[in-house]
Motif scaffolding. Structure first.
Motif, PDB file in Angstrom:
ATOM      1  N   THR A  57       0.800  -1.229   0.000  1.00 32.81           N
ATOM      2  CA  THR A  57       0.000   0.000   0.000  1.00 32.81           C
ATOM      3  C   THR A  57       0.834   1.282   0.000  1.00 32.81           C
ATOM      4  O   THR A  57       0.279   2.362  -0.217  1.00 32.81           O
ATOM      5  CB  THR A  57      -0.953   0.029   1.216  1.00 32.81           C
ATOM      6  N   VAL A  95      -5.829   0.500   4.213  1.00 31.51           N
ATOM      7  CA  VAL A  95      -5.578   1.313   3.015  1.00 31.51           C
ATOM      8  C   VAL A  95      -4.244   2.060   3.044  1.00 31.51           C
ATOM      9  O   VAL A  95      -3.825   2.621   2.030  1.00 31.51           O
ATOM     10  CB  VAL A  95      -6.725   2.323   2.775  1.00 31.51           C
ATOM     11  N   TYR A  96      -3.572   2.070   4.172  1.00 34.87           N
ATOM     12  CA  TYR A  96      -2.232   2.667   4.238  1.00 34.87           C
ATOM     13  C   TYR A  96      -1.492   2.013   5.389  1.00 34.87           C
ATOM     14  O   TYR A  96      -1.726   2.319   6.560  1.00 34.87           O
ATOM     15  CB  TYR A  96      -2.303   4.185   4.450  1.00 34.87           C
ATOM     16  N   ASN A 150      -5.526   2.045  -3.365  1.00 38.32           N
ATOM     17  CA  ASN A 150      -5.660   1.345  -2.088  1.00 38.32           C
ATOM     18  C   ASN A 150      -7.103   1.347  -1.595  1.00 38.32           C
ATOM     19  O   ASN A 150      -7.608   0.327  -1.104  1.00 38.32           O
ATOM     20  CB  ASN A 150      -4.759   1.996  -1.035  1.00 38.32           C
TER      21      ASN A 150
END
Length: 371
Positions: free
Chosen positions: A238, A257-258, A323
């Protein structure tokens, strides 16, 4: 002979006193702990060579670009004889009794974005580098000319090895540094110096038979104790990976997502994790409980504005959308065909980036929607 020995003894006493001052100044600047390490990292070279040879660094070409210089501080900065290693806690301040319970629960809310704890506030590179620079200047003001260079995850330096050598902790099976009093929720930074400060004593490994980090890793990126294949790590996928996320790994990413904190969330030592002493790591923009649909709607201008000063900006808007698309696709596990999610994805079907479109199409397919 006696005078020479006396002079050496006095110099050693002066350096020992200076070391204590340095550690006190470090505390004043917000660091939780400082340690002093020598520069011989020859023990780490075979492992580094094997890791690179196996290609476990993936697209991170910078890991191989400097060869063994990573394990040789004096080649990186000529004249270096010691490394001042520092750690700074980053767990955001909150009223939660156990932050790990909250974070684990967050992963179960399908449409909520899970962003690595360290990335929810200000970019740590700036915070640590600035404070390490202040510390170096304090040392120079006290002793005169000082040969030094400051680093925070910004140069070919084996930070974990140096921190372990400086007695700050031991390398855990997930490859991060662990400290039995505070776990692993901290950043590391270094000052390479040309003065022979007395070194600290390394601590022993306290992982024992525990395999929590290995067993919980969603993508099985920890291929063996103390060995990480970055190509499978969600943080790599990611953040570091520039292209498409491998299709077979997408479902395993969930709503992360990160970055990913799973190996830290389930590490028993992190029940002792301590909150940050500086405000820089306080959560910004509600990134501890943000809706993926809302984040996915940010324009590039909004992405740049809202995340100013954040480490997240380094991946750029396209990879941010990539992402999030994967996360929204994975939400189909419990929210298949959700109208808000499908609408958000369809709104990006004509995005100018082929990378974004590819992942949006995949996400819609998970919801049973053909583009």
């Amino acid at each position: 002979m006696y005078e020479d020995a006396h002079e050496r003894s006095r110099e050693q006493a002066d350096l020992a006193a200076l070391t204590q001052e340095i550690k006190a100044w470090g505390k004043q600047l917000g660091f939780a702990e400082l340690g002093i390490a020598g520069i011989d990292l020859s023990h780490a070279e075979p492992g580094l060579q094997a890791w690179l040879a196996a290609g476990h660094h993936g697209e991170m070409a910078y890991m191989a670009a400097h060869g063994m210089k990573r394990a040789r501080p004096a080649e990186l900065v000529p004249g270096t004889v010691r490394v001042i290693s520092a750690r700074m806690n980053y767990l955001p301040k909150s009223g939660d009794a156990d932050w790990r319970v909250k974070e684990r629960a967050q992963m179960q809310v399908a449409d909520t974005a899970v962003i690595s704890v360290y990335a929810r506030g200000r970019d740590y590179h700036k915070v640590l580098r600035n404070r390490l620079q202040q510390l170096a200047e304090k040392i120079e003001a006290r002793i005169g000319a000082l040969g030094y260079r400051v680093f925070t995850d910004s140069a070919p330096v084996l930070e974990v090895e140096l921190a372990a050598k400086a007695g700050i902790g031991w390398r855990g099976k997930h490859t991060l540094l662990l400290n039995r009093d505070v776990g692993s929720m901290f950043f590391l930074g270094e000052i390479l110096v040309d003065i022979p400060l007395p070194v600290d004593t390394p601590v022993s490994d306290h992982c024992g038979q525990c395999r929590a980090c290995i067993d919980v890793c969603p993508t099985r990126a920890i291929i063996a104790p103390y060995q990480l294949d970055a190509r499978r790590c969600i943080s790599y996928l990611t953040i570091e990976l520039h292209g498409s996320i491998p299709v077979e790994l997408r479902p395993l990413i969930g709503n992360r997502v990160y970055g990913c904190d799973d190996c830290q969330l389930f590490c028993p030592w992190n029940k002792f994790a301590q909150q940050a002493s500086v405000d820089d790591f306080d959560v910004r923009n509600g990134l501890d409980h943000a809706s993926m649909v809302n984040l996915f709607a940010w324009s590039e201008a909004q992405f740049m504005r809202y995340l100013e000063g954040s480490p997240i900006r380094r991946i750029g808007h396209q990879r941010w959308l990539r992402n999030l698309a994967v996360g929204l696709g994975n939400a189909a596990g419990s929210m298949r065909g959700d109208a808000a999610i499908v609408q958000a994805l369809q709104a990006q079907l004509q995005h100018p980036s082929g990378l974004v479109r590819e992942h949006v199409i995949w996400a819609l397919q998970q919801h049973g929607v053909e583009s």
